[in-house]
Enzyme design. Structure first.
Site, PDB file in Angstrom:
ATOM      1  N   SER A   1      37.028  45.035  45.910  1.00 54.08           N
ATOM      2  CA  SER A   1      36.009  44.931  44.857  1.00 54.08           C
ATOM      3  C   SER A   1      34.704  44.386  45.446  1.00 54.08           C
ATOM      4  CB  SER A   1      36.494  44.018  43.715  1.00 54.08           C
ATOM      5  OG  SER A   1      36.971  42.792  44.235  1.00 54.08           O
TER       6      SER A   1
ATOM      7  N   LYS B   1      47.305  43.892  50.917  1.00 54.12           N
ATOM      8  CA  LYS B   1      47.567  44.584  49.642  1.00 54.12           C
ATOM      9  C   LYS B   1      47.191  46.049  49.821  1.00 54.12           C
ATOM     10  CE  LYS B   1      44.998  43.828  45.701  1.00 54.12           C
ATOM     11  NZ  LYS B   1      44.423  45.160  45.400  1.00 54.12           N
TER      12      LYS B   1
ATOM     13  N   GLU C   1      47.344  50.034  47.639  1.00 57.87           N
ATOM     14  CA  GLU C   1      47.427  50.622  46.292  1.00 57.87           C
ATOM     15  C   GLU C   1      48.358  51.831  46.242  1.00 57.87           C
ATOM     16  OE1 GLU C   1      43.557  51.478  44.675  1.00 57.87           O
ATOM     17  OE2 GLU C   1      42.844  49.423  44.992  1.00 57.87           O
TER      18      GLU C   1
ATOM     19  N   GLU D   1      47.538  46.430  37.243  1.00 58.58           N
ATOM     20  CA  GLU D   1      46.187  46.467  36.668  1.00 58.58           C
ATOM     21  C   GLU D   1      46.140  47.434  35.493  1.00 58.58           C
ATOM     22  OE1 GLU D   1      43.024  46.829  39.523  1.00 58.58           O
ATOM     23  OE2 GLU D   1      41.490  47.037  37.977  1.00 58.58           O
TER      24      GLU D   1
HETATM   25  O1  KIV Z   1      39.760  44.509  44.782  1.00 56.86           O
HETATM   26  C1  KIV Z   1      40.105  43.689  43.913  1.00 56.86           C
HETATM   27  O2  KIV Z   1      39.400  42.749  43.578  1.00 56.86           O
HETATM   28  C2  KIV Z   1      41.396  43.891  43.281  1.00 56.86           C
HETATM   29  C3  KIV Z   1      41.661  43.118  42.014  1.00 56.86           C
HETATM   30  C4  KIV Z   1      40.968  43.774  40.900  1.00 56.86           C
HETATM   31  C5  KIV Z   1      43.104  42.966  41.753  1.00 56.86           C
HETATM   32  O3  KIV Z   1      42.182  44.671  43.731  1.00 56.86           O
END
Ligand code: KIV
Length: 293
Positions: free
Chosen positions: A69, A140, A142, A209
């Site tokens: 983000s 993380k 996706e 999400e």
């Molecule tokens: O990139 C991010 O900030 C995220 C959150 C919205 C969970 O993946």
């Protein structure tokens, strides 16, 4: 006085001391698992630089996400797709440095950006290694289905993995926009299968999400070894995450409906972070109106 309680002077001010130095221990994976199994809510907040990470840590945020983000909130993009692995490594290193200087205890999660893990498992591990070397404790990624093998490959090689299901911003173009996922039975069933497979593959955390609350709550019970972290997914998850800029009320675009502006009720940024921690821990955030549907 222990070293943990001292502040750290910088040319621009002082990094804050940990809030309860005597009792704070570094957050570890077993500790997060134990919190999930005990039903203690886990707090996660995004941060992209040293100072905000240190302030969030001092306010008691247990897990810090260097989210892609940052493409929106730091780089001014409309989507996360343009964020590179180099961008992620740079911000992860800054956050890790800030936590170290402030003797922080937070668990640090970093996003594998778009295009850094889709090609092959070898590409995924090279990218994950870069983020781990930058200071991440966990990466993380996706999506479900095809990602299961990738997760297994990384976990087997000692890299903790957080999955991300539901609205996956890197594939927003395929999903047809920022909208709630898993609404009908078939979609909910597919999301459930993906989540269970990811847990079996070794994912120990999963961001859910913009998923209906009933689905997120039942997944939380079905995934004892994989803590669910919700965003726009109701209050039944093991923890909550928000984009820092959203919860401080300084976002450039439209604020999602599930966000609460914690700055509006606090007189400092650290106060806003602490209010977020308290609200998640007590279950008062999110409330019945703070959801994505
Ligand atoms: O990139 C991010 O900030 C995220 C959150 C919205 C969970 O993946």
């Amino acid at each position: 006085m222990t070293a943990l309680s001292t502040t750290s002077a910088t040319p621009y001010g002082t990094l804050p001391p940990a809030s309860t130095p005597a009792t704070r221990k570094p957050i570890s994976l077993p500790r997060l698992q134990e919190m999930h199994q005990r039903g203690e809510k886990i707090t996660m907040l995004t941060a992209y630089d040293a100072t905000f990470a240190a302030v969030a840590d001092a306010a008691g945020v247990e897990t810090i996400l260097v989210g892609d983000s940052l493409g929106m909130v730091c780089q001014g993009r409309h989507a996360t797709v343009g964020v590179t692995l180099e961008d992620m490594a740079y911000h992860t290193e800054s956050v890790a440095r800030g936590l170290r200087r402030a003797q922080g205890t937070a668990w640090l999660v970093a996003d594998l950006p778009f295009g850094s893990y889709q090609e092959s498992k070898e590409q995924a591990i090279r990218s994950a290694n870069a983020l781990m070397r930058a200071g991440a404790h966990m990466v993380k990624l996706e999506g479900g289905g095809w990602t299961t093998d990738v997760v297994h490959f990384l976990v087997e090689r000692g890299i903790p993995v957080c999955a991300h299901l539901g609205l996956t911003p890197q594939t927003v173009h395929s999903l047809g926009g920022y909208r709630v996922q898993g609404r009908n039975d078939a979609d909910a069933q597919q999301l459930r299968q993906h989540a269970l497979a990811l847990q079996d593959a070794g994912a120990t955390m999963v961001v859910l999400e913009m998923v209906p609350a009933a689905l997120a709550t039942s997944l939380t019970h079905e995934l004892p070894h994989c803590a669910t972290i919700g965003i726009g997914a109701g209050k039944g998850t093991a923890g909550q995450v928000l984009v820092m800029h959203d919860m401080l009320g300084v976002n450039l675009g439209k604020t999602p409906k599930f966000v609460r502006n914690f700055m509006a009720e606090s007189d400092s940024i650290r106060g806003a972070f602490a209010a977020y921690v308290a609200a998640v821990k007590s279950g008062s955030f999110p409330d019945e109106t703070q959801h994505a549907w």
